[in-house]
Every structure is written in C-alpha cells, then in structure tokens.
Design a protein around this motif. Structure first.
Motif, PDB file in Angstrom:
ATOM      1  N   ILE A 166       0.806  -1.183  -0.014  1.00 16.24           N
ATOM      2  CA  ILE A 166       0.034  -0.010   0.131  1.00 16.24           C
ATOM      3  C   ILE A 166       0.991   1.162   0.086  1.00 16.24           C
ATOM      4  CG2 ILE A 166      -1.657   1.341   1.289  1.00 16.24           C
ATOM      5  CD1 ILE A 166      -2.562  -1.254   2.670  1.00 16.24           C
ATOM      6  N   PRO A 167       0.823   1.889  -0.988  1.00 19.00           N
ATOM      7  CA  PRO A 167       1.827   3.344  -1.135  1.00 19.00           C
ATOM      8  C   PRO A 167       1.733   3.979   0.459  1.00 19.00           C
ATOM      9  CG  PRO A 167       0.835   2.737  -3.312  1.00 19.00           C
ATOM     10  CD  PRO A 167       0.165   1.936  -2.271  1.00 19.00           C
ATOM     11  N   ALA A 168       2.771   4.327   1.034  1.00 21.31           N
ATOM     12  CA  ALA A 168       2.574   5.074   2.150  1.00 21.31           C
ATOM     13  C   ALA A 168       3.583   5.647   2.584  1.00 21.31           C
ATOM     14  CB  ALA A 168       2.349   3.867   3.300  1.00 21.31           C
ATOM     15  N   ASN A 169       4.272   6.418   1.418  1.00 19.13           N
ATOM     16  CA  ASN A 169       5.536   7.123   1.766  1.00 19.13           C
ATOM     17  C   ASN A 169       5.311   8.463   1.099  1.00 19.13           C
ATOM     18  OD1 ASN A 169       7.754   6.169   3.203  1.00 19.13           O
ATOM     19  ND2 ASN A 169       7.279   4.355   1.840  1.00 19.13           N
ATOM     20  N   ASN A 170       4.187   8.855   0.766  1.00 18.72           N
ATOM     21  CA  ASN A 170       3.862  10.065   0.139  1.00 18.72           C
ATOM     22  C   ASN A 170       2.325  10.357   0.311  1.00 18.72           C
ATOM     23  OD1 ASN A 170       3.436  12.218  -1.798  1.00 18.72           O
ATOM     24  ND2 ASN A 170       5.605  11.592  -2.638  1.00 18.72           N
ATOM     25  N   GLY A 171       2.022  10.357   1.534  1.00 19.15           N
ATOM     26  CA  GLY A 171       0.543  10.173   1.993  1.00 19.15           C
ATOM     27  C   GLY A 171       0.395   8.653   2.010  1.00 19.15           C
ATOM     28  N   LEU A 172      -0.903   8.241   2.499  1.00 16.97           N
ATOM     29  CA  LEU A 172      -1.261   7.283   2.398  1.00 16.97           C
ATOM     30  C   LEU A 172      -2.292   6.692   1.298  1.00 16.97           C
ATOM     31  CD1 LEU A 172      -1.128   4.283   3.745  1.00 16.97           C
ATOM     32  CD2 LEU A 172      -3.234   4.943   5.178  1.00 16.97           C
ATOM     33  N   LEU A 173      -1.634   6.045   0.165  1.00 22.45           N
ATOM     34  CA  LEU A 173      -2.603   6.367  -1.116  1.00 22.45           C
ATOM     35  C   LEU A 173      -3.027   4.852  -1.501  1.00 22.45           C
ATOM     36  CD1 LEU A 173       0.160   8.391  -3.113  1.00 22.45           C
ATOM     37  CD2 LEU A 173      -1.925   9.209  -2.151  1.00 22.45           C
ATOM     38  N   VAL A 174      -4.300   4.518  -0.781  1.00 21.51           N
ATOM     39  CA  VAL A 174      -4.736   3.323  -0.875  1.00 21.51           C
ATOM     40  C   VAL A 174      -5.059   3.040  -2.248  1.00 21.51           C
ATOM     41  CG1 VAL A 174      -6.607   1.479  -0.033  1.00 21.51           C
ATOM     42  CG2 VAL A 174      -5.471   2.930   1.625  1.00 21.51           C
ATOM     43  N   GLN A 175      -4.806   2.043  -3.065  1.00 26.43           N
ATOM     44  CA  GLN A 175      -5.344   1.749  -4.468  1.00 26.43           C
ATOM     45  C   GLN A 175      -6.336   0.819  -4.627  1.00 26.43           C
ATOM     46  OE1 GLN A 175      -3.038   3.252  -7.180  1.00 26.43           O
ATOM     47  NE2 GLN A 175      -2.731   4.485  -5.035  1.00 26.43           N
ATOM     48  N   ARG A 176      -6.857   0.926  -5.669  1.00 26.35           N
ATOM     49  CA  ARG A 176      -8.089   0.227  -6.142  1.00 26.35           C
ATOM     50  C   ARG A 176      -7.805  -1.006  -6.453  1.00 26.35           C
ATOM     51  NH1 ARG A 176      -9.792   1.468 -10.808  1.00 26.35           N
ATOM     52  NH2 ARG A 176      -7.976   2.975 -11.037  1.00 26.35           N
ATOM     53  N   ALA A 177      -8.317  -2.221  -6.125  1.00 30.26           N
ATOM     54  CA  ALA A 177      -7.908  -3.627  -6.319  1.00 30.26           C
ATOM     55  C   ALA A 177      -7.911  -3.852  -7.989  1.00 30.26           C
ATOM     56  CB  ALA A 177      -8.893  -4.511  -5.844  1.00 30.26           C
ATOM     57  N   GLU A 178      -8.678  -3.129  -8.598  1.00 28.76           N
ATOM     58  CA  GLU A 178      -8.590  -3.372 -10.104  1.00 28.76           C
ATOM     59  C   GLU A 178      -7.509  -2.838 -10.587  1.00 28.76           C
ATOM     60  OE1 GLU A 178     -11.895  -0.883  -9.422  1.00 28.76           O
ATOM     61  OE2 GLU A 178     -11.676  -2.491  -7.942  1.00 28.76           O
ATOM     62  N   PHE A 179      -6.913  -1.744 -10.165  1.00 27.12           N
ATOM     63  CA  PHE A 179      -5.409  -1.240 -10.945  1.00 27.12           C
ATOM     64  C   PHE A 179      -4.614  -2.290 -10.426  1.00 27.12           C
ATOM     65  CE2 PHE A 179      -1.568   1.389  -9.438  1.00 27.12           C
ATOM     66  CZ  PHE A 179      -1.507   1.773 -10.868  1.00 27.12           C
ATOM     67  N   LEU A 180      -4.699  -2.898  -9.321  1.00 29.91           N
ATOM     68  CA  LEU A 180      -3.335  -3.777  -8.728  1.00 29.91           C
ATOM     69  C   LEU A 180      -3.502  -5.009  -9.574  1.00 29.91           C
ATOM     70  CD1 LEU A 180      -3.512  -2.851  -4.957  1.00 29.91           C
ATOM     71  CD2 LEU A 180      -1.798  -2.087  -6.590  1.00 29.91           C
ATOM     72  N   GLU A 181      -4.964  -5.540  -9.792  1.00 33.42           N
ATOM     73  CA  GLU A 181      -5.260  -6.595 -10.503  1.00 33.42           C
ATOM     74  C   GLU A 181      -4.571  -6.367 -12.148  1.00 33.42           C
ATOM     75  OE1 GLU A 181      -9.436  -7.128 -10.023  1.00 33.42           O
ATOM     76  OE2 GLU A 181      -8.887  -7.937  -7.947  1.00 33.42           O
ATOM     77  N   ASP A 182      -4.724  -5.130 -12.600  1.00 28.91           N
ATOM     78  CA  ASP A 182      -4.180  -4.964 -13.888  1.00 28.91           C
ATOM     79  C   ASP A 182      -2.870  -4.866 -14.001  1.00 28.91           C
ATOM     80  OD1 ASP A 182      -6.845  -4.431 -14.836  1.00 28.91           O
ATOM     81  OD2 ASP A 182      -6.776  -2.349 -14.775  1.00 28.91           O
ATOM     82  N   LEU A 183      -2.126  -4.543 -12.949  1.00 28.45           N
ATOM     83  CA  LEU A 183      -0.696  -4.435 -13.082  1.00 28.45           C
ATOM     84  C   LEU A 183      -0.318  -5.806 -13.199  1.00 28.45           C
ATOM     85  CD1 LEU A 183       0.334  -1.823 -10.484  1.00 28.45           C
ATOM     86  CD2 LEU A 183       0.200  -1.494 -13.011  1.00 28.45           C
ATOM     87  N   ARG A 184      -0.809  -6.818 -12.165  1.00 27.87           N
ATOM     88  CA  ARG A 184      -0.592  -8.171 -12.150  1.00 27.87           C
ATOM     89  C   ARG A 184      -0.802  -9.054 -13.566  1.00 27.87           C
ATOM     90  NH1 ARG A 184       2.340 -11.851 -10.101  1.00 27.87           N
ATOM     91  NH2 ARG A 184       2.852 -11.580 -12.096  1.00 27.87           N
ATOM     92  N   GLN A 185      -1.850  -8.529 -14.045  1.00 26.69           N
ATOM     93  CA  GLN A 185      -2.142  -9.156 -15.449  1.00 26.69           C
ATOM     94  C   GLN A 185      -1.183  -8.891 -16.396  1.00 26.69           C
ATOM     95  OE1 GLN A 185      -6.544  -8.974 -16.216  1.00 26.69           O
ATOM     96  NE2 GLN A 185      -5.856  -9.640 -18.270  1.00 26.69           N
ATOM     97  N   VAL A 186      -0.856  -7.804 -16.477  1.00 23.85           N
ATOM     98  CA  VAL A 186      -0.157  -7.412 -17.675  1.00 23.85           C
ATOM     99  C   VAL A 186       1.371  -7.766 -17.458  1.00 23.85           C
ATOM    100  CG1 VAL A 186       0.508  -4.786 -16.773  1.00 23.85           C
ATOM    101  CG2 VAL A 186       0.355  -5.287 -19.254  1.00 23.85           C
ATOM    102  N   SER A 187       1.775  -7.791 -16.077  1.00 19.87           N
ATOM    103  CA  SER A 187       2.927  -8.331 -15.712  1.00 19.87           C
ATOM    104  C   SER A 187       3.068  -9.853 -16.137  1.00 19.87           C
ATOM    105  CB  SER A 187       3.420  -8.135 -14.228  1.00 19.87           C
ATOM    106  OG  SER A 187       3.421  -6.955 -14.042  1.00 19.87           O
TER     107      SER A 187
END
Ligand code: PLP
Length: 433
Positions: free
Chosen positions: A208-229
């Motif tokens: 969870i990005p937490a070094n420039n504010g706490l920038l909780v990401q949407r699951a779909e965004f993370l799933e898209d990163l997983r899938q394209v990788s």
C-alpha cells in the motif's frame, strides 16, 4: 513545551554530522524547530531530553508495532546479546525468524535476510533482473523503496517517462532502465508496460503506497498490473517493508490483487533493529548466491540480536491478538476523527490501513496518487504538528509521512489524540486564512 536540551543537542549534532542527523526527515525541516531528542521509551510514549513525556505516533517509522521497549522483546535481545552480538556465521535465530515468516508466506517460499529495507528492495530488483535476463524496472511516482541509486527517481511530465534522478549523484545510467508510472491509472500503466514489452523485468510497488501520503489503491488497478506483468513474463515485486504486519491481512499484497512474485519486508520484522528480507518461491530464490548467479551478501545479515528482536515482536503480536487490537484502535481513531472533522466542517480526511494512518488536509476526497495531494496542505500540517507537540503528541515531522499505532496505545491515548486533532486543525486552518 520546553525544548532547551533538545535544541542544544541539535546544535552540537550539526557541528559533527551533516544537517545534524543520520536521516534527513529527522531534521524537522518540514515542520520547523529543532528535532526532539528521546532518551527513553516505554509503550506508547517516550521521554525526551527536556523531560517531556510524549505520546508517539512515529514509532521509529513503523517497526515498534508492540510499543517501545516491550519487556519480551527487550528480554529476547538481552539474552541473545549476552551470548554474542554477531558471528558472521549461520545462526539458529535466523532459521527461527524465517520459519515464523513462512507461516505468513505462500507455501514453498524462502527468505533471505539483509539489514535494511533499502537492501531488500535493491536485492529483489537484482534478483528479478537476473532471473528474467531483462533490464527494465517499473516503479510508481510517490512510492519510496529506499535510497538505492536506481530507485531514487521521479516521473517527468507526461503519463509515463523514463525517470530522472531525484537526488544529485545518481548517474544517468542508473535510472535509464527505470520506468516511472502514475498510481491509480490503469490505462496509462498498462499501455506503458506493453510498450516496454519483453524488456520488462519487474514492476515494483508498495503493498500500500504509504510514503507520500497513504495512497490506498483500487483492487482493479493492482489486478491490472498483475495481469499485464504476467502477460509480459515480468515479475511483480510487492514492497511490504512498511505495510508488512501492519494490516489485518498481515501481508496485504497476497490479498489485494497484486499476488506478487517477490515480497520485500523490513521494519516490523526487525522489531526496532536493522533488518530487511526478500521472500520468494524457492525456485526463484535459488538464483541468489551461493546457489545461483545473483550476488548478495552482508557482514551483519541475519544478525542474531536483530533476528531475536524481530521474532519476539512477531510472537508478542500473535500472543496478544495484536492485529485485532490494532484494528480496534485504528477504527476508534478513524471514527473519532470523522466526527471531529464533521463538527468543524473542514476539508480534512483521515486515511487508514490497519495500524497506519494519514491526515489528508485541504481535500474532501482521499487522494490515490501523489499528484492529487495539495502541496499547500503542508503549511497547515506544520501548524498542526507544532500544536500537537505542544499537547504532548509526537507526529512524524512531515505531512507526507504516515502515523503508526502500536498494541501499546490505549483507548485514552486515542481519545486524547482526537481531541487534540480537533483543536490543532482549527488552529491550522485559522492561521492559513
Ligand atoms: N521500502 C519502503 C516501502 C519503505 O517505507 C522504506 C523505508 O521507509 C524502505 C523501503 C527502505 O527501508 P530502510 O529505511 O530500512 O532502508
């Protein structure tokens, strides 16, 4: 609040050390005044060089999840230290910590210990590059992964650019193969990654990005990163140095859509001692020396005292039902803040993930990318920080940094904090009028 002795120590420190500190944010430049010098800590509080007793929400930037100087952690460290501080040999304490971590890792994963989060991520990148035989790494604006050369990059203008260094002294060559992407932008990230194609070794992102504010990401965004990788044959590295063991799911990247190929850890798993770790499937980890061609080493890696501190911390956390307790305290802080903020009608939000929280000022909505944070809000944070200090509450000395709860915090601590937030937020917004 009296700060005479702390200020005197800082003056002396500045003569002897650059900026007076061993790590830059500690210098208090973002909030003004001299840093506070702690002399002892216990539970949720520490006492400083002027005798002030402060309620701590920095908790050594996260590691102290069971509070300052927990008796069981101190005992483990002391007993281990009595038998020798370091051997530079394999030691049973590292086996015990690895076994404890393996309870939370996927089956068949292994762990390599290092001495910092920086080293952990640096090694994970080398491992990903060595294993895939590819060079390009993608990272995200606002994600911090330690201070190794190739990760000290920020995005230029535009959606996705090859990074330019955000520190002097980083050679161009070090960042040439680092692609910087924006958080919360699936289309931009997926397109940019596809363009890199079979040159992509890995995508690295904080759990969870937490070094420039706490920038909780949407699951779909993370799933898209997983899938394209996966599609491109690249790895996903979840950097859980900060968030590991700080949310109810313990390792959040196993559940939030990232499903990583490698996980980096640090902070909590060292319980306040210098520790980092890289975890991955045995087959991938076999690429590390001495079994494989990817080199990594460290004089103090797997240090017995550090391993014991980490193990004791995780054991205490488990024995005390720590995650449930942290969630309870976090929820109390969050709901208390929401009602105070509603009463004040100010544009402030509290973002929370388990025992990590962050105040988003000057906004009605919680930001999900670094760009969405209003830079003017940092002036308000400065006033807020000073007001909280005056009330005996220590927050991280920068508005971009998150706060950390521990199992040693109490309901009274939280309630006092909420009340102080109410007063200090009013001051912060009044002073900016
Ligand atoms: N990765 C993340 C997500 C971090 O938050 C940090 C430090 O804050 C690091 C890596 C670097 O860890 P260390 O400071 O132990 O080198």
């Amino acid at each position: 609040m009296q700060r005479h002795n702390s200020s005197k120590l800082f003056e002396k420190a500045k003569e002897l050390m650059p900026g007076g500190v061993s790590s830059p944010v500690r210098a208090f430049r973002a909030v003004g005044g001299a840093p506070i010098y702690p002399v002892r800590g216990k539970g949720s509080h520490f006492t400083d060089a002027d005798g002030n007793r402060l309620l701590d929400y920095c908790m050594s930037w996260g590691p102290l999840v069971v509070g300052h100087a927990h008796p069981k952690v101190v005992e483990a460290v002391t007993e281990t230290a009595k038998r020798g501080l370091s051997f530079g040999m394999p030691h049973d304490s590292e086996i015990r910590l690895a076994a404890r971590l393996s309870q939370d890792l996927p089956e068949g994963w292994q762990v390599r210990f290092v001495s910092s989060g920086t080293e952990a991520v640096m090694t994970a990148l080398r491992l990903a590059r060595g294993k895939t035989g590819r060079d390009v790494i993608a990272k995200f604006t606002g994600c911090y992964h330690g201070h190794s050369d190739c990760l000290l990059v920020k995005a230029g203008s535009g959606l996705a650019t090859f990074g330019t260094a955000s520190s002097a002294g980083v050679p161009e060559g070090a960042t040439n193969d680092v692609l910087v992407l924006g958080l919360d932008d699936s289309t931009g990230a997926v397109d940019a990654l596809r363009k890199v194609g079979d040159r992509l070794a890995a995508v690295v992102i904080e759990g969870i990005p937490a070094n420039n504010g706490l920038l909780v990401q949407r699951a779909e965004f993370l799933e898209d990163l997983r899938q394209v990788s996966r599609e491109l044959g690249a790895m996903v590295i979840a950097d859980e140095v900060l968030v590991g063991y700080r949310t109810p799911s313990v390792l959040v990247s196993r559940e939030n859509g990232l499903d990583p190929d490698l996980i980096t850890l640090g902070k909590v798993i060292g319980g306040g001692m210098p520790v980092g770790a890289i975890a991955g499937p045995a087959e991938t980890m076999a690429s590390l020396a001495p079994d494989g061609p990817v080199y990594q080493a460290g004089t103090l890696s797997g240090n017995p005292v550090a391993m014991s501190a980490g193990l004791a911390t995780l054991e205490v956390l488990e024995a005390e039902g720590g995650q449930a307790r942290l969630e309870q305290l976090g929820a109390r802080l969050e709901s208390g803040f929401v009602s105070v903020a509603a009463g004040l009608s100010l544009p402030v939000r509290l973002q929370r993930a388990g025992s990590i929280f962050w105040l988003a000022l000057d906004t009605e909505t919680l930001p999900r990318s670094a760009e969405a944070i209003a830079s003017e809000s940092m002036d308000k944070y400065q006033t807020l920080h000073q007001g909280m200090l005056e009330r005996g509450i220590y927050l991280a000395p920068s508005g971009y940094e998150v706060g950390f709860l521990s199992t040693a915090h109490t309901e009274e601590d939280i309630d006092r904090t909420i009340e102080a937030f109410g007063e200090c937020l009013q001051e912060a917004y009044r002073s900016s009028d």
